[in-house]
Design a protein around this motif. Structure first.
Motif, short mmCIF file in Angstrom:
data_model
loop_
_atom_site.label_atom_id
_atom_site.label_comp_id
_atom_site.label_asym_id
_atom_site.label_seq_id
_atom_site.Cartn_x
_atom_site.Cartn_y
_atom_site.Cartn_z
N VAL A 59 32.79 41.45 38.39
CA VAL A 59 33.02 40.68 36.74
C VAL A 59 32.05 39.44 36.70
N GLY A 103 39.94 43.82 25.47
CA GLY A 103 39.30 44.52 25.88
C GLY A 103 37.65 45.25 24.98
N PHE A 142 39.56 38.19 29.03
CA PHE A 142 38.51 39.20 29.29
C PHE A 142 39.19 40.26 28.01
N MET A 182 41.89 47.72 30.48
CA MET A 182 40.42 46.63 31.08
C MET A 182 39.72 47.79 31.30
N VAL A 183 39.92 48.05 32.16
CA VAL A 183 39.43 50.18 32.46
C VAL A 183 39.22 50.83 31.70
N MET A 238 38.54 36.19 33.54
CA MET A 238 39.50 37.43 33.93
C MET A 238 40.95 36.19 34.60
N TRP A 255 39.38 44.85 39.08
CA TRP A 255 40.74 44.53 37.90
C TRP A 255 41.90 45.11 39.35
N ALA A 281 35.71 44.56 27.37
CA ALA A 281 35.36 45.04 28.49
C ALA A 281 35.06 46.55 27.85
N PHE A 311 33.72 47.73 39.06
CA PHE A 311 34.28 47.79 37.89
C PHE A 311 35.82 47.53 37.94
N GLN A 350 39.69 50.78 28.92
CA GLN A 350 38.41 50.02 27.37
C GLN A 350 36.71 50.45 28.21
N PHE A 351 36.48 49.88 29.27
CA PHE A 351 35.42 50.38 29.82
C PHE A 351 34.73 51.45 29.36
N GLY A 359 32.07 36.29 33.30
CA GLY A 359 33.59 37.09 33.57
C GLY A 359 34.19 36.88 34.75
#
Length: 386
Positions: A233, A145, A143, A311-312, A138, A268, A148, A264, A314-315, A134
């Motif tokens: 990651v 969405g 990486f 990305m966060v 990144m 980011w 994530a 996580f 979406q996670f 990951g």
């Protein structure tokens, strides 16, 4: 200021992986002749010994070997390094995770399969995976969405699964507020100049110490669930089909799940700060070969966060498809994100002579997030609990 990419130190070991599409850095493995128990275990498992001239060494705190065996099977072997009690505990947690994951269908295929072990020698054996980490995705801006979101789903599945008997329920060692008062002599004597500099930076900060103590109090009172507790990651291995495999379960235990979610997010945030001094995400605009002013640093930092923090989000959306969270969870997760940047400061200092300006900037942001997590939970998207 040069347009160089200050990478976070990678501690990835996972189940061994091959960087697809570009050549990974090659590192000389520890001499297998010094550890005959490695080939002995592989032979016992019917794989045969390693083909010596084809073995590579992933970077990490442990000894590791990855490559073909006499049977033709590609294998990854890790030898846990540390004190006897530490190795014993990490081995026990690794084996406990194997029992646990067998009962969680939603994690099938998303964790490395343990092929064998030698508890006495501290050895674990996994299949070699042809994948990118990951962290590589990144840096290469691959990486996405959807990945994530999927990772969030799997971490949510982990945290929702029922515990099994015998799981470790001791709290993880860090953050330890006591270390912001004084370092043990044995630890002090082993630290580099940069590490001492990092600890001095934090030890002068009474507000930071109070924030860490508050986080530990909240963590102790929080509901505990199965958790990774060392999630980054670089422990995600992604092969064909964007199917993420989550590796390195040595810290697996019952703990506050906000740790994993915050880690996580912290990854980011950290990447956003590192990117201030790169042209990543700037399109064809060249990086200015000049010293950035304070205002420029703040502006670029805001731009980088705006680009990467989705990305966060979406996670978090993926995570929330799997579980409900307690009311204080968003604040704790945000505080753990702040701690993650300070943890990265310590990890980076272990591989440096001096702390760089960008590392100090990342630590400063981590401090702000840790001290006032309620102000940053919305930025990370954690206030969206519906």
């Amino acid at each position: 200021m040069q347009a160089v990419d200050h990478e976070a130190p990678s501690r990835t070991e996972g189940a061994g992986h091959e960087n697809k599409g570009k050549k990974s850095p090659a590192f000389r493995p520890v001499d297998l002749d010094s550890f005959p128990e490695v080939d002995a275990l592989l032979t016992k498992l019917s794989f045969g010994g390693f083909i010596r001239d084809a073995v590579t060494a992933p970077v990490g705190r442990n000894h590791a070997w990855s490559g073909p065996t006499e049977s033709g099977r590609q294998i990854f072997v890790k030898r846990l390094v540390g004190t006897e009690s530490d190795v014993r505990a990490r081995m026990a947690r690794t084996l406990m995770f194997e029992q646990f994951v067998a009962q969680v269908p939603g994690l099938a295929g998303h964790a490395p399969m343990l092929l064998g072990c030698d508890q006495e020698a501290g050895l674990v054996v996994f299949d070699h995976l042809s994948a990118k980490s990951g962290a590589e995705l990144m840096v290469d801006e691959e990486f996405n969405g959807q990945l994530a979101f999927t990772v969030g789903e799997k971490i949510g599945t982990l945290h929702t699964a029922p515990a099994i008997e015998g799981m470790d329920d001791t709290p993880p060692a860090l953050p330890e507020p006591g270390l912001l008062h004084a370092l043990p002599l044995g630890m002090y004597n082993e630290l580099s100049f940069a590490e001492l500099e990092a600890w001095r930076l934090m030890q002068r900060d009474a507000e930071l110490r109070e924030a860490l103590e508050e986080l530990r109090r909240k963590e102790k009172a929080a509901p505990r669930h199965p958790a990774h507790c060392d999630f980054r990651v670089d422990q995600l291995l992604v092969g064909d089909g964007d199917n993420p495999v989550i590796a390195d379960w040595e810290e697996f235990r019952l703990a506050d799940p906000a740790r994993d979610v915050g880690a996580f997010a912290g990854e980011w945030l950290y990447r956003s700060v590192l990117d201030i001094v790169t042209n990543r995400g700037d399109g064809d605009t060249p990086f200015p070969d000049v010293e950035l002013t304070h205002e420029q640093v703040l502006a670029r930092g805001a731009e980088k966060m705006e680009r990467l923090l989705p990305m966060v989000h979406q996670f978090w959306h993926g995570y929330r498809t799997q579980r409900e969270v307690d009311p204080d969870f968003p604040v704790r997760a945000t505080a753990f994100a702040g701690w993650h940047l300070l943890d990265r400061l310590i990890a980076g200092a272990a591989q440096s002579q001096r702390l760089s300006g960008i590392e100090r900037a990342a630590a400063g942001i981590g401090r702000s997030v840790l001290i006032s997590p309620h102000k940053f939970a919305g930025l990370l998207g954690f206030e969206e609990t519906q």
